[in-house]
Scaffold this motif. Structure first.
Motif, PDB file in Angstrom:
ATOM      1  N   VAL A 166       0.843  -1.204   0.000  1.00  0.00           N
ATOM      2  CA  VAL A 166       0.000   0.000   0.000  1.00  0.00           C
ATOM      3  C   VAL A 166       0.878   1.255   0.000  1.00  0.00           C
ATOM      4  N   THR A 167       1.925   1.237   0.849  1.00  0.00           N
ATOM      5  CA  THR A 167       2.802   2.411   0.908  1.00  0.00           C
ATOM      6  C   THR A 167       3.436   2.683  -0.449  1.00  0.00           C
ATOM      7  N   MET A 168       3.864   1.592  -1.090  1.00  0.00           N
ATOM      8  CA  MET A 168       4.486   1.759  -2.405  1.00  0.00           C
ATOM      9  C   MET A 168       3.498   2.393  -3.380  1.00  0.00           C
ATOM     10  N   LEU A 169       2.245   1.965  -3.270  1.00  0.00           N
ATOM     11  CA  LEU A 169       1.209   2.522  -4.133  1.00  0.00           C
ATOM     12  C   LEU A 169       1.066   4.023  -3.863  1.00  0.00           C
ATOM     13  N   ILE A 170       1.106   4.383  -2.573  1.00  0.00           N
ATOM     14  CA  ILE A 170       0.984   5.806  -2.230  1.00  0.00           C
ATOM     15  C   ILE A 170       2.158   6.588  -2.809  1.00  0.00           C
ATOM     16  N   LEU A 171       3.351   6.017  -2.702  1.00  0.00           N
ATOM     17  CA  LEU A 171       4.529   6.688  -3.266  1.00  0.00           C
ATOM     18  C   LEU A 171       4.348   6.915  -4.761  1.00  0.00           C
ATOM     19  N   LEU A 172       3.873   5.863  -5.428  1.00  0.00           N
ATOM     20  CA  LEU A 172       3.682   5.985  -6.873  1.00  0.00           C
ATOM     21  C   LEU A 172       2.644   7.061  -7.183  1.00  0.00           C
ATOM     22  N   LEU A 173       1.553   7.055  -6.409  1.00  0.00           N
ATOM     23  CA  LEU A 173       0.506   8.056  -6.660  1.00  0.00           C
ATOM     24  C   LEU A 173       1.058   9.466  -6.472  1.00  0.00           C
ATOM     25  N   ALA A 174       1.883   9.644  -5.434  1.00  0.00           N
ATOM     26  CA  ALA A 174       2.464  10.964  -5.207  1.00  0.00           C
ATOM     27  C   ALA A 174       3.286  11.400  -6.415  1.00  0.00           C
ATOM     28  N   SER A 175       4.023  10.449  -7.000  1.00  0.00           N
ATOM     29  CA  SER A 175       4.826  10.804  -8.168  1.00  0.00           C
ATOM     30  C   SER A 175       3.949  11.129  -9.364  1.00  0.00           C
TER      31      SER A 175
ATOM     32  N   LEU C 227      11.023   8.214  -6.716  1.00  0.00           N
ATOM     33  CA  LEU C 227      11.842   8.351  -7.916  1.00  0.00           C
ATOM     34  C   LEU C 227      13.289   7.945  -7.636  1.00  0.00           C
ATOM     35  N   GLU C 228      13.771   8.269  -6.441  1.00  0.00           N
ATOM     36  CA  GLU C 228      15.183   8.014  -6.172  1.00  0.00           C
ATOM     37  C   GLU C 228      15.431   6.572  -5.743  1.00  0.00           C
ATOM     38  N   GLU C 229      14.456   5.981  -5.031  1.00  0.00           N
ATOM     39  CA  GLU C 229      14.732   4.693  -4.400  1.00  0.00           C
ATOM     40  C   GLU C 229      14.069   3.499  -5.092  1.00  0.00           C
ATOM     41  N   TYR C 230      12.888   3.694  -5.607  1.00  0.00           N
ATOM     42  CA  TYR C 230      12.142   2.526  -6.074  1.00  0.00           C
ATOM     43  C   TYR C 230      11.842   2.520  -7.562  1.00  0.00           C
ATOM     44  N   ALA C 231      11.776   3.712  -8.177  1.00  0.00           N
ATOM     45  CA  ALA C 231      11.232   3.781  -9.527  1.00  0.00           C
ATOM     46  C   ALA C 231      12.005   2.874 -10.468  1.00  0.00           C
ATOM     47  N   PRO C 232      11.304   1.984 -11.158  1.00  0.00           N
ATOM     48  CA  PRO C 232      11.980   1.180 -12.167  1.00  0.00           C
ATOM     49  C   PRO C 232      12.341   2.057 -13.358  1.00  0.00           C
ATOM     50  N   ALA C 296      18.896  15.363  -2.011  1.00  0.00           N
ATOM     51  CA  ALA C 296      19.221  15.025  -0.624  1.00  0.00           C
ATOM     52  C   ALA C 296      19.251  13.510  -0.446  1.00  0.00           C
ATOM     53  N   VAL C 297      18.271  12.828  -1.051  1.00  0.00           N
ATOM     54  CA  VAL C 297      18.221  11.372  -0.918  1.00  0.00           C
ATOM     55  C   VAL C 297      19.418  10.734  -1.613  1.00  0.00           C
ATOM     56  N   LYS C 298      19.763  11.316  -2.772  1.00  0.00           N
ATOM     57  CA  LYS C 298      20.881  10.781  -3.535  1.00  0.00           C
ATOM     58  C   LYS C 298      22.184  10.875  -2.749  1.00  0.00           C
ATOM     59  N   LEU C 316      11.327  -0.942   2.248  1.00  0.00           N
ATOM     60  CA  LEU C 316      10.580   0.195   2.781  1.00  0.00           C
ATOM     61  C   LEU C 316      11.155   0.645   4.119  1.00  0.00           C
ATOM     62  N   GLN C 317      11.541  -0.338   4.932  1.00  0.00           N
ATOM     63  CA  GLN C 317      12.139   0.008   6.219  1.00  0.00           C
ATOM     64  C   GLN C 317      13.476   0.700   6.023  1.00  0.00           C
ATOM     65  N   VAL C 318      14.223   0.254   5.031  1.00  0.00           N
ATOM     66  CA  VAL C 318      15.503   0.891   4.751  1.00  0.00           C
ATOM     67  C   VAL C 318      15.283   2.377   4.516  1.00  0.00           C
ATOM     68  N   VAL C 319      14.294   2.661   3.684  1.00  0.00           N
ATOM     69  CA  VAL C 319      14.086   4.061   3.309  1.00  0.00           C
ATOM     70  C   VAL C 319      13.519   4.875   4.466  1.00  0.00           C
ATOM     71  N   PHE C 320      12.494   4.343   5.114  1.00  0.00           N
ATOM     72  CA  PHE C 320      11.841   5.167   6.122  1.00  0.00           C
ATOM     73  C   PHE C 320      12.603   5.205   7.444  1.00  0.00           C
ATOM     74  N   HIS C 321      13.390   4.165   7.728  1.00  0.00           N
ATOM     75  CA  HIS C 321      14.145   4.184   8.986  1.00  0.00           C
ATOM     76  C   HIS C 321      15.516   4.809   8.836  1.00  0.00           C
ATOM     77  N   HIS C 322      16.100   4.723   7.657  1.00  0.00           N
ATOM     78  CA  HIS C 322      17.499   5.153   7.530  1.00  0.00           C
ATOM     79  C   HIS C 322      17.697   6.286   6.544  1.00  0.00           C
ATOM     80  N   VAL C 323      17.198   6.093   5.314  1.00  0.00           N
ATOM     81  CA  VAL C 323      17.497   7.080   4.283  1.00  0.00           C
ATOM     82  C   VAL C 323      16.771   8.401   4.562  1.00  0.00           C
TER      83      VAL C 323
END
Lengths: 461, 280, 420
Positions: A166-175, C227-232, C296-298, C316-323
């Motif tokens: 769900v969070t990933m979906l929210i991230l995508l929607l934000a983009s 865009l920085e962490e997940y976008a394929p 900043a993320v980069k 997801l934990q990597v990004v929200f807890h650390h990055v």
């Protein structure tokens, strides 16, 4: 119950759902013999799982309902006996209904049309009826979905995975909002422009030389929508006068600060130049209108230039140029910094002086970057609004005399859209056509500039 | 060029100097550049400590030593390229034909024209091949007309052994050449202002072996026309191209002498260790 | 190897007169060029200095007002009002009902003659109103209050006005005094320049900025992380990137057109409200936050991500807890800069009707509101000369806010910037 209260209520219930979900999961964890294998995810995730189930479907329902209900409300109001007295003409009818709706919602206090007043009561009834239905349905959904999710909680429920999805979906929607905005801009401009072109021929608009949108004659064959003087004024102020000021000053400032200035001076001057970019455009506009324009007019009169106006192209252009200086200088700074220092060393080692190195090696090498930066600066200058609105005037002149008044695309957009506006008049719609032209031109300039700069960066990487 | 020649040259110069006895000074012939008690500081950090050395017209001098030993720093002092680093400070004397290059009378622009430099990475200007070569003569006003400039360009490219390869495409960009060609272009560019000394800062470190061989050949060709100083990481290269070798370590000049002596019979323990690959 | 067929060049005569002359010329050119660069920097800086001097010079007077003393014999004119009437819940109503305006006017007429009220700003009596509410005991005394004069006299006293007003100033010279213009900080827009204030516009700006921040910050940060962490690497991602880069460069007035066409006309949101203004500015600010946020993320080194992944954290934990925590200072800096830009923005808000005459401060996101830059624009259009200094004074306030925000951004950047 207003939708804001309802939303808060749902979110509050969501908190409860989170709490109960977490509680149940904690209980499972405590009862499990070996806690790690007993529970796939931490209790927190179970809490979120339940909370999301409680909130999201209800929120979606509310959004859908807020789209559907106005039509239902209007139907209900029209079905009431009070609607019998409404006129048959679609336009008058719509005006009355919208007025009644405004009063019923409390956006307006008194009705101008007595017929509207009679429609207010049926509207109020319908509104409260449908709002009640919506609220009850939403709350039921909160409970139903929340309980469903709560029952789902078992040790092997992959709550974390689901939450992450769900969070990933929210991230995508934000983009995606960026795309939606771009498409929104483009569609709204195109749509209104198409309506404008159904009244005024595109040829007349794009190639006509007379701009006088007040002189709208009849439903067909309108005149006074020739935008060439506007395009000329925009180019004259933004791409010619402003650049004559900004390019030499910005470029030389960047050269001096990167190549000559002692570190201390650079540390002070760079932020000071950046402040120039941070000053709001309305301040520049006021500065241009209050100080620069009268001074330039007096100067022009004193050297005997006829037709000097207190709203001169020069005043707007010069002040706009000042505003652009830091922009040009930071782009030039970046471009020069991207030239490998080996180039500089190579030239210095040949016995070139510093300025010869800069003029003959660094600048030519940095040229694509500088040109890209200048294109971006032009795109910014022609889209700039407040300076020209306040200092450039409204007279659509085709002149090369910088002391006379010209008008620009942005000035006219503001002019056409402020004050009383009927949304279907060609005068109002012309603003969107001008906006579309501006959007396309700046878009092209930006795309070209970014491409040039990117190519240039790659060349040295 | 073949190996025989390479082996011969150092032996030719054996009798020219006798550094083993005179220390850091040269023989009776006038050296092109002399350095005496040179210290270089970067801020508080001392990068070069009391270096004295002579550079002769008719020999190629190689500076060798481990990374960070100060050999490049010292080279950059010899045409005052260190001036571009604000915190660098040089004390001691460096003379070019008896003139102190750090004196106020010395004009740095002229100095750099007389002491040319070739860098580690080929750095042709993003201009045409012709303009790359013509750049120096133009800024120094060495040619009075188009014809003379053409002559300078042609002769410089010929001396750098590049003329045959580029004569039909002088208007192509210098950056379009291969790495080895680019480096020879840079050498030609340095030659074009008719320098007396050419400093080369690891000129082959960015090149493949074939291009390296060509540059080394070129250095042989140029010997005698210019005093050449080459900094190199590569001891085989130093042995191949130079007649004299200076070994730097931690900012000091450990040993300076005939290349053959340094490589076959070094006086200092440190030099021996470095040559035999104990460190570096 | 090549045969050296070249002709031998004459050695260059570096010491020759011609060469020396040439070198002197080259050095002169060098000095000229350097001076030119210096001049460019100085000229740019002096533009800024000049602009600030003009604004401060004009605007400083906007914070003061010219006053005349008026003696009010409260016991006599109110017919014996007691202080207790003006305390407690009914205070406001009681003051309203006592006819204060007439009381003040009559007091003025006693001291300055029949036409005396023409000297005073028509809203000046409200100051007495406030005075009574803050200090009810005053109604039992004879008190001297200082009331603002009309704008013409104010201008004439501070600077130079029309002959008539100048004449009045000469007559009243010894009575006129200068006081701090509290109205300017507490009032809203008005037709009388002596009564205008920036509070309404300031509150409008505040509400609008809150809406903008609430919308742009989460969306911007989430988009930057995606865009920085997940976008394929695919067409959609490219499209998003192109969109964001373009949105960052689209002229602000275009956003105003979008707001007008979509938010007002299509969705029918309330015109002139802070909600639509905030939405429009949020769309403008979001790309700025995304772009700075991505940088900043980069800049968070990959080793941190690998370390977290290595101990079994989910992506997801990597990004929200650390990055995200590590990138947050950079993101905040970018956000403040974007917000500062939004705070100074005028053109798009004109399009969505935030240029109305707002005499009462907005109390919600749907109330008609205006913002500081628009208020500046509206006042700059007024013919009354009294508005010139008010405009400049409002500009000073706006610039102070922007300066504070930028200073905060610079502080954050320097304080938390980590060099990896």
């Amino acid at each position: 119950m207003t939708s804001a209260t309802l939303l808060f209520l749902i979110i509050g219930l969501g908190l409860f759902a989170w709490f109960f979900g977490r509680l149940k999961a904690s209980g499972l964890k405590a009862s499990g013999k070996s806690s790690r294998s007993a529970l796939h995810s931490l209790p927190n995730y179970h809490g979120w799982y339940v909370a999301l189930w409680a909130i999201v479907p209800a929120a979606i329902f509310m959004a859908v309902w807020s789209f559907v209900s106005p039509a239902l409300i209007t139907d209900a109001a029209l079905a009431s006996p009070a609607s019998a007295g409404l006129p048959q003409g679609a336009f008058a009818r719509a005006a009355i209904l919208s007025e009644a709706r405004a009063i019923a919602y409390g956006n307006q206090v008194n009705a101008f049309n007595p017929l509207s007043q009679s429609m207010v009561e049926p509207y109020r009834d319908a509104i409260s009826y449908y709002q009640m239905i919506g609220a009850v349905a939403a709350l039921l959904m909160v409970f139903a979905c929340g309980v469903y999710a709560w029952l789902q909680i078992k040790p092997d429920l992959r709550a974390r995975t689901k939450i992450e999805r769900v969070t990933m979906l929210i991230l995508l929607l934000a983009s995606l909002i960026a795309i939606v905005t771009t498409v929104g801009i483009f569609l709204s401009l195109v749509f209104e422009t198409a309506r404008f072109f159904s009244m005024v021929s595109p040829i007349d608009f794009l190639f006509g030389t007379e701009w006088n949108p007040r002189a709208v004659a009849g439903p067909r064959g309108e005149t006074g929508f020739g935008a060439i003087p506007l395009f000329w004024g925009t180019v004259f102020i933004g791409a010619i006068i402003a650049m004559i000021v900004a390019i030499p000053l910005g470029l030389m400032s960047a050269i001096y600060l990167t190549q000559y200035a002692p570190a201390k001076l650079r540390a002070w001057m760079k932020p000071i130049l950046e402040v120039l970019a941070g000053v709001p455009t309305v301040v520049y506009g006021y500065f241009a209108a209050l100080t620069v324009a009268p001074a330039l007019r007096d100067f022009a009169v004193s050297i005997g230039i006829s037709g000097a106006s207190s709203e001169s192209a020069l005043a707007a252009g010069v002040v706009m140029g000042i505003m652009i200086i830091p922009f040009v200088s930071s782009m030039a700074d970046d471009s020069i910094a991207a030239v490998p220092s080996a180039m500089r060393d190579g030239s210095l080692a040949m016995g070139a002086t510093h300025s010869e190195t800069i003029k003959k090696v660094l600048i030519p090498a940095a040229l694509p970057g500088v040109v890209g930066g200048v294109l971006l600066a032009v795109s910014r200058a022609i889209g700039e609004t407040m300076i020209v609105v306040m200092a450039a005037g409204l007279a659509a002149n085709m002149t090369v005399n910088p002391f006379s008044s010209v008008t620009t695309v942005t000035t006219q957009i503001v002019q056409l859209l402020t004050g009383d506006q009927e949304f279907d008049s060609p005068k109002t719609l012309a603003a969107f056509a001008l906006g579309l032209v501006l959007f396309i031109v700046t878009l092209l300039l930006n795309l070209i500039a970014l491409r040039v700069v990117k190519k240039y960066r790659e060349a040295y990487e | 060029m073949n190996d025989d020649q390479k082996m011969q040259e150092p032996s030719e110069s054996v009798n020219m100097t006798d550094l083993a006895t005179t220390g850091m000074t040269s023989d009776g012939g006038t050296p092109k550049m002399t350095a005496r008690h040179v210290d270089v500081f970067y801020g508080d950090k001392q990068a070069i400590n009391d270096v004295s050395i002579d550079v002769n017209m008719d020999s190629v001098t190689a500076f060798i030593g481990p990374s960070g030993c100060g050999k490049s720093t010292f080279l950059r002092c010899m045409n005052r390229m260190n001036d571009t680093i604000p915190i660098a400070r040089v004390t001691g004397d460096i003379m070019l034909e008896g003139e102190d290059i750090y004196s106020s009378q010395m004009d740095v622009v002229q100095l750099r024209a007389r002491v040319g430099m070739v860098f580690q990475k080929p750095n042709p200007f993003p201009k045409s091949i012709y303009d790359n070569i013509a750049y120096g003569p133009r800024i120094h006003g060495l040619a009075t007309g188009k014809e003379e400039l053409d002559n300078i360009v042609e002769s410089s490219l010929q001396r750098a052994g590049l003329w045959g390869e580029v004569k039909d495409r002088l208007s192509d960009s210098g950056t379009a050449l291969s790495g080895g060609q680019q480096q020879r272009l840079c050498i030609a560019r340095a030659i074009a202002v008719d320098p007396e000394v050419i400093l080369m800062d690891e000129p082959c470190s960015a090149l493949d072996p074939i291009a390296t061989a060509k540059i080394e050949e070129l250095i042989h060709e140029l010997r005698g026309k210019y005093a050449i100083v080459i900094v190199t990481h590569n001891m085989q290269q130093a042995a191949r191209v130079s007649q004299k070798t200076a070994f730097f370590h931690l900012g000091t000049l450990v040993e300076y002498g005939e290349t053959t002596d340094i490589f076959t019979n070094p006086r200092e323990e440190k030099t021996r260790d470095y040559i035999t690959g104990r460190y570096g | 190897m090549n045969s050296l067929t070249e002709t031998k060049r004459r050695p260059t005569d570096w010491q020759g007169a011609e060469m020396q002359q040439r070198i002197a010329r080259r050095y002169a050119a060098e000095r000229r060029f350097k001076a030119l660069g210096m001049a460019a920097v100085m000229l740019s800086a002096s533009f800024l200095a000049f602009l600030l001097v003009v604004m401060v010079g004009n605007g400083f007077r906007g914070f003061t007002q010219t006053e005349l003393p008026v003696e009010i014999d409260f016991p006599a004119v109110t017919g014996g009002a007691s202080p207790s009437q003006f305390q407690g819940p009914n205070a406001n109503a009681n003051v309203q009902s006592m006819g204060l305006r007439e009381i003040v006017d009559s007091s003025i007429e006693i001291q300055y003659g029949q036409d005396g009220t023409n000297l005073f700003s028509s809203g000046g009596w409200t100051a007495v109103n406030a005075m009574i509410l803050s200090n009810p005991d005053i109604v039992e005394q004879k008190a001297t209050v200082y009331l603002p004069v009309i704008s013409e006299i104010d201008v004439a006293y501070k600077d130079a006005g029309n002959p008539e007003a100048e004449q009045k100033v000469r007559e009243l010279e010894d009575k006129l005094s200068t006081g701090f213009n509290w109205n300017f900080l507490s009032n809203s827009d008005a037709t009388d320049p002596m009564q205008v204030g920036i509070w309404g516009a300031f509150k409008g700006s505040l509400i609008t900025m809150i809406v903008t921040l609430l919308l742009a910050f989460p969306v911007g940060v989430l988009a930057a992380l995606y865009l920085e962490e997940y976008a394929p690497k695919n067409r959609l991602t490219d499209l998003i990137e192109v969109s964001i880069n373009n949105l960052a460069a689209v002229p602000s007035i275009i956003f105003g057109l979008l707001g007008l066409a979509v938010f007002l006309n299509f969705f029918g949101m309330p015109r002139s409200g802070a909600l639509v203004g905030g939405l429009t500015l949020a769309l403008m600010t979001m790309p700025v936050i995304v772009i700075t946020g991505r940088n900043a993320v980069k800049s968070v080194p990959p080793s941190i991500r690998e370390a977290a992944l290595g101990i079994g954290a989910s992506p997801l934990q990597v990004v929200f807890h650390h990055v995200l925590p590590l990138a947050l200072p950079g993101i905040l800096t970018g956000t403040i800069i974007g917000m500062a830009r939004a705070l100074g923005e005028t053109a798009p808000l004109l399009m969505i009707g935030m240029r109305a005459f707002i005499a009462t401060p907005p109390s919600g996101i749907t109330d008609p509101a205006t913002v500081l830059p628009v208020q500046i624009f509206l006042w700059s259009d007024e013919v009354d000369r009294g508005f010139v200094e008010k405009t400049s004074a409002a500009i000073i306030v706006l610039l102070l806010f922007l300066l504070t925000m930028n200073a905060l951004a610079i502080y954050l950047r320097n304080r938390f910037e980590t060099r990896w």
